[in-house]
Motif scaffolding. Structure first.
Motif, PDB file in Angstrom:
ATOM      1  N   ARG A 183       0.845  -1.208   0.000  1.00  0.00           N
ATOM      2  CA  ARG A 183       0.000   0.000   0.000  1.00  0.00           C
ATOM      3  C   ARG A 183       0.875   1.252   0.000  1.00  0.00           C
ATOM      4  N   ILE A 244      -0.676  -3.105  -7.966  1.00  0.00           N
ATOM      5  CA  ILE A 244      -0.891  -2.482  -9.287  1.00  0.00           C
ATOM      6  C   ILE A 244      -2.292  -1.879  -9.384  1.00  0.00           C
ATOM      7  N   PHE A 245      -3.213  -2.430  -8.554  1.00  0.00           N
ATOM      8  CA  PHE A 245      -4.592  -1.931  -8.627  1.00  0.00           C
ATOM      9  C   PHE A 245      -4.728  -0.501  -8.109  1.00  0.00           C
ATOM     10  N   CYS A 389      -8.197 -10.779  -3.275  1.00  0.00           N
ATOM     11  CA  CYS A 389      -7.051 -10.066  -2.692  1.00  0.00           C
ATOM     12  C   CYS A 389      -7.033 -10.265  -1.179  1.00  0.00           C
ATOM     13  N   TYR A 391      -4.714  -8.397   0.656  1.00  0.00           N
ATOM     14  CA  TYR A 391      -3.791  -7.352   1.118  1.00  0.00           C
ATOM     15  C   TYR A 391      -4.456  -5.991   1.285  1.00  0.00           C
ATOM     16  N   ILE A 393      -7.806  -5.162   0.054  1.00  0.00           N
ATOM     17  CA  ILE A 393      -8.856  -4.803  -0.893  1.00  0.00           C
ATOM     18  C   ILE A 393     -10.009  -5.770  -0.728  1.00  0.00           C
ATOM     19  N   CYS A 440       2.533  -6.370  -7.323  1.00  0.00           N
ATOM     20  CA  CYS A 440       1.649  -7.500  -7.051  1.00  0.00           C
ATOM     21  C   CYS A 440       0.621  -7.581  -8.183  1.00  0.00           C
ATOM     22  N   ALA A 442      -1.492 -10.510  -8.088  1.00  0.00           N
ATOM     23  CA  ALA A 442      -2.103 -11.763  -7.626  1.00  0.00           C
ATOM     24  C   ALA A 442      -3.575 -11.879  -8.006  1.00  0.00           C
ATOM     25  N   CYS A 443      -4.303 -10.759  -8.064  1.00  0.00           N
ATOM     26  CA  CYS A 443      -5.724 -10.895  -8.401  1.00  0.00           C
ATOM     27  C   CYS A 443      -5.920 -11.268  -9.865  1.00  0.00           C
TER      28      CYS A 443
HETATM   29 FE1  SF4 Z   1      -3.498  -5.240  -5.396  1.00  0.00          FE
HETATM   30 FE2  SF4 Z   1      -4.600  -7.341  -6.621  1.00  0.00          FE
HETATM   31 FE3  SF4 Z   1      -2.310  -7.639  -5.253  1.00  0.00          FE
HETATM   32 FE4  SF4 Z   1      -4.581  -7.165  -3.958  1.00  0.00          FE
HETATM   33  S1  SF4 Z   1      -4.084  -9.007  -5.143  1.00  0.00           S
HETATM   34  S2  SF4 Z   1      -2.597  -6.202  -3.558  1.00  0.00           S
HETATM   35  S3  SF4 Z   1      -5.672  -5.785  -5.404  1.00  0.00           S
HETATM   36  S4  SF4 Z   1      -2.663  -6.376  -7.123  1.00  0.00           S
END
Ligand code: SF4
Length: 477
Positions: A183, A244-245, A389, A391, A393, A440, A442-443
């Motif tokens: 973050r 990245i979101f 997510c 982390y 979100i 990141c 991951a989503c």
């Molecule tokens: Fe951001 Fe997606 Fe990673 Fe969560 S999983 S931290 S929304 S990139």
């Protein structure tokens, strides 16, 4: 829509600390609408006010701000799903411990909070909230050293997952960011005052200058003489995993996060999307507001004129945080209205930042067609969201994410769009405007940099706070 879970703000060394924190929180309102709070100190005692609602509802009387005396202050905007909505979880969270008073605000989610909490409860600890932040405060109180910064560092070493934190005591303010850097957290200055905020739009609203970000893994201490010192308690080569979101959707386009301007990055996603998925069309429109800049990028690159084809109602309050499906359905229709004269007879490229469940997108396509659009080409300025997510979100369960179950062609059919194109992950990460660090994703790809521990994940499954989505990720087997 995915939802962010919190914005944090802190100011050290201003006689107007409470008013400036109020303004900072106001500009970070998009990061959390469930509740807001503030703790101030004059170097001796704490003053606190917090409540459920928007910032201007929680701090609705000038008297409230007048009573928040002091020159140091921290504040917080909170978002969570409805099951987690209660006053106790609104931050800052403060405790008394052997060193005196300490308050904390936190953006992010710990992936081992349950395991830590369970261990502490077995050893007799009592918790007042279900917020991760209280676990951190307990760890600080138990630390074996007696110098505050070292106590905080000792506590941070137990944490896994995402945290951008600001602590306040009568003597110091301490900001810390997890070593992955999930973050954002930034440092600004207003005269001699030092400010921390999730996004730099909170600096702009109070006339402060952006200095730099709190680095991933950095712990910054500001004392009462406004001396600022930095410590780096984690390995220098710790991998990074910035969300990245934040660039795709969460942060405001006028903000700088992770050292880059959100508007520039988001436009470049739109340009890349146009290169990857061109369309034979007459106009480009945005699904306002979060997609405006990506749509502009698409329009510039494709040379197809940008038009305002959808108008967003900004005055619908917080209905969108209500999780009931009927309310969500109504929400989509209340939120947007088509501009018939712009759309009639046109082949339309509609740019959106992401598709979550797909139900809103389906309604939008129908809305555009009913308003006279001849063709609707849906373009998404991010890759398909297939995973939840952990982390910080709020994401639906994996089975609710349309892209986790269906192919792009099946989604196109569900939306009833003439064509559908998502930004490729490689294309997104290739744009020059993005800072040259690891992100990141991951989503999109399920590649979790710091997966939840088994116990935390199992417990989160039981909780009514959206974390039951963990079940769907395959992290627990
Ligand atoms: Fe951001 Fe997606 Fe990673 Fe969560 S999983 S931290 S929304 S990139």
């Amino acid at each position: 829509m995915l939802r962010e879970e919190c914005g944090v703000f802190g100011i050290a060394g201003s006689p107007k600390a409470a008013v400036l924190t109020f303004r900072g929180l106001y500009s970070l309102q998009h990061r959390g609408q469930e509740g807001a709070g503030m703790v101030t100190t004059d170097g001796t005692c704490f003053k606190q006010h917090k409540g459920l609602g928007l910032v201007n509802e929680v701090f609705k009387d000038s008297e409230i701000l007048d009573n928040l005396k002091g020159d140091f202050a921290i504040g917080h905007n909170r978002y969570s799903t409805a099951g987690d909505t209660n006053y106790d979880n609104v931050q800052p969270i403060s405790i008394n411990f052997k060193m005196g008073k300490i308050a904390a605000v936190h953006n992010g989610t710990l992936v081992n909070a349950y395991t830590l909490k369970k261990q502490m409860e077995e050893n007799g600890s009592i918790f007042q909230t279900t917020a991760d932040t209280e676990v951190i405060l307990h760890l600080i109180a138990r630390a074996k050293t007696d110098y505050l910064t070292n106590m905080i560092i000792e506590a941070l070493k137990y944490l896994r997952g995402a945290y951008s934190l600001i602590f306040l005591t009568p003597e110091v303010m301490i900001a810390a960011r997890d070593p992955w850097g999930f973050r954002p957290l930034n440092i600004g200055k207003l005269g001699d005052s030092i400010i921390f905020a999730s996004e730099t739009c909170a600096f702009d609203i109070i006339g402060a200058d952006y200095i730099r970000e709190v680095e991933a893994g950095e712990v910054v201490t500001v004392d009462r003489n406004l001396n600022m010192t930095s410590l780096y308690p984690f390995a220098k080569d710790h991998p990074k995993s910035l969300c990245i979101f934040e660039f795709i959707y969460f942060s405001r386009p006028d903000s700088i996060i992770f050292g880059a301007n959100v508007d520039r990055v988001r436009r470049s996603f739109g340009r890349q999307l146009a290169r990857e998925h061109p369309a034979d069309a007459d106009i480009v429109i945005a699904v306002p507001d979060s997609s405006n800049t990506a749509a502009l990028g698409y329009s510039r690159e494709s040379k197809i004129p940008f038009e305002f084809g959808l108008i967003r109602n900004h005055y619908i309050g917080r209905t969108f945080i209500m999780p009931v499906q009927e309310i969500r359905d109504a929400d989509a229709l209340i939120k947007y209205n088509p501009v018939r004269k712009v759309l009639e007879g046109k082949r339309v490229v509609a740019v959106d930042d992401s598709i979550v469940r797909g139900t809103t997108s389906q309604k939008l396509v129908r809305m555009l067609r009913n308003a006279g659009a001849k063709e609707v080409h849906f373009r998404i300025a991010s890759p398909p969201i297939k995973h939840s997510c952990f982390y910080g979100i709020d994401t639906p369960t994996r089975e609710e994410l349309i892209a986790s179950r269906y192919s792009v062609e099946q989604i196109r059919q569900f939306l009833d769009a003439d064509s559908l194109g998502y930004l490729k992950k490689e294309g997104m990460l290739s744009v020059n405007e993005l800072p040259k660090v690891d992100f990141c994703t991951a989503c999109f790809d399920g590649d979790y940099p710091d997966p939840p521990s088994d116990n935390s994940a199992k417990e989160m499954l039981k909780r009514d706070c959206g974390a039951k989505r963990i079940k769907e990720t395959g992290v627990i087997t």
